[in-house]
Design an enzyme around this catalytic site. Structure first.
Site, PDB file in Angstrom:
ATOM      1  N   HIS A 177       7.823  -6.623  -3.922  1.00 18.45           N
ATOM      2  CA  HIS A 177       7.542  -7.568  -2.707  1.00 18.45           C
ATOM      3  C   HIS A 177       6.822  -8.503  -2.273  1.00 18.45           C
ATOM      4  O   HIS A 177       6.765  -9.109  -2.886  1.00 18.45           O
ATOM      5  CB  HIS A 177       6.942  -5.978  -2.157  1.00 18.45           C
ATOM      6  CG  HIS A 177       5.425  -6.187  -2.189  1.00 18.45           C
ATOM      7  ND1 HIS A 177       4.590  -5.245  -3.678  1.00 18.45           N
ATOM      8  CD2 HIS A 177       4.315  -6.709  -2.226  1.00 18.45           C
ATOM      9  CE1 HIS A 177       4.074  -5.431  -3.778  1.00 18.45           C
ATOM     10  NE2 HIS A 177       3.266  -6.730  -2.685  1.00 18.45           N
TER      11      HIS A 177
ATOM     12  N   HIS B 169       1.211 -13.000  -0.625  1.00 16.32           N
ATOM     13  CA  HIS B 169       1.656 -13.139  -2.156  1.00 16.32           C
ATOM     14  C   HIS B 169       2.653 -12.787  -2.277  1.00 16.32           C
ATOM     15  O   HIS B 169       3.844 -12.104  -1.619  1.00 16.32           O
ATOM     16  CB  HIS B 169       0.316 -12.272  -2.491  1.00 16.32           C
ATOM     17  CG  HIS B 169       0.635 -10.589  -2.069  1.00 16.32           C
ATOM     18  ND1 HIS B 169      -0.069  -9.823  -1.542  1.00 16.32           N
ATOM     19  CD2 HIS B 169       1.411  -9.637  -2.943  1.00 16.32           C
ATOM     20  CE1 HIS B 169      -0.456  -8.735  -1.303  1.00 16.32           C
ATOM     21  NE2 HIS B 169       0.882  -8.541  -2.140  1.00 16.32           N
TER      22      HIS B 169
ATOM     23  N   GLU C  47       1.435 -11.020  -7.431  1.00 13.85           N
ATOM     24  CA  GLU C  47       0.417  -9.509  -7.878  1.00 13.85           C
ATOM     25  C   GLU C  47       1.720  -8.752  -9.287  1.00 13.85           C
ATOM     26  O   GLU C  47       2.735  -9.426  -8.252  1.00 13.85           O
ATOM     27  CB  GLU C  47       0.561  -8.312  -6.630  1.00 13.85           C
ATOM     28  CG  GLU C  47       0.259  -7.455  -6.721  1.00 13.85           C
ATOM     29  CD  GLU C  47       0.263  -6.601  -5.297  1.00 13.85           C
ATOM     30  OE1 GLU C  47       1.208  -7.130  -4.939  1.00 13.85           O
ATOM     31  OE2 GLU C  47      -0.493  -5.434  -5.976  1.00 13.85           O
TER      32      GLU C  47
HETATM   33 CO    CO Z   1       1.072  -6.704  -2.520  1.00 10.68          CO
END
Ligand code: CO
Length: 134
Positions: free
Chosen positions: A7, A79, A130
Site C-alpha cells: 500500500h 509512506h 514500511e
Molecule cells: Co502502512
C-alpha cells in the site's frame, strides 16, 4: 527481498473529504473509517486492482501522523509499504546493509494484522518505508 507494493499511505486533513474524493471523483472502492488506537490513526482503505491506498488521519495530538499534518497542512504521501516473506530475515539483511530500522527494531502488528517494521527515510531516497510480512 521486497515483493509486491502492499500500500501507499497518504495523510489527509479531512478523512471524509478524502474518502469522497477517492470514491466519487476517482471512482474507487473505499472502506468505512477504521479507528486504530494502537497506531493513533483513523484509516480509510482504498482498494485498487493491484494495491491499496490508506488514507490516514491522526486520532489525537500524540499521533505519529499529527506532526506530519502540521508540516503538511494539505496532507501528502506518508509512506509506502512493500511485502516481504520473512520480516526477521529481511530486518537482518537490511541491518547488514547499513539500513536503519525505526523504533526498537522489533516488528509490530500493522493495520492488516501482520508484522511490520519501518525503515529510516534517509536511507531510502527520503521515503519512509514500511515492510510487512505477508
Ligand atoms: Co502502512
Amino acid at each position: 527481498m521486497i515483493g509486491r507494493l502492499n500500500h501507499v499511505a497518504i495523510v489527509v486533513p479531512d478523512l471524509a473529504a478524502a474518502a469522497q474524493s477517492y470514491s466519487q471523483t476517482l471512482g474507487a472502492s473505499v472502506s468505512e473509517p477504521v479507528e486504530m488506537s494502537e497506531h493513533g490513526v483513523t484509516t480509510v482503505f482504498v482498494e485498487l486492482a493491484n494495491s491499496k491506498i490508506e488514507l490516514l488521519h491522526p486520532l489525537n495530538d500524540d499521533s505519529p501522523v499529527a506532526k506530519y499534518l502540521e508540516r503538511n497542512p494539505d496532507g501528502g504521501m506518508h509512506h509506502i509499504c512493500y511485502e516481504v516473506e520473512e520480516i526477521i530475515a529481511a530486518r537482518e539483511q537490511l541491518i547488514d546493509c547499513g539500513a536503519r530500522i525505526l523504533g526498537d527494531g522489533e516488528p509490530r502488528i500493522g493495520a492488516h494484522g501482520k508484522p511490520v517494521l519501518f525503515l529510516h527515510p534517509k536511507d531510502f531516497c527520503g521515503t519512509l518505508i514500511e515492510i510487512e510480512q505477508v
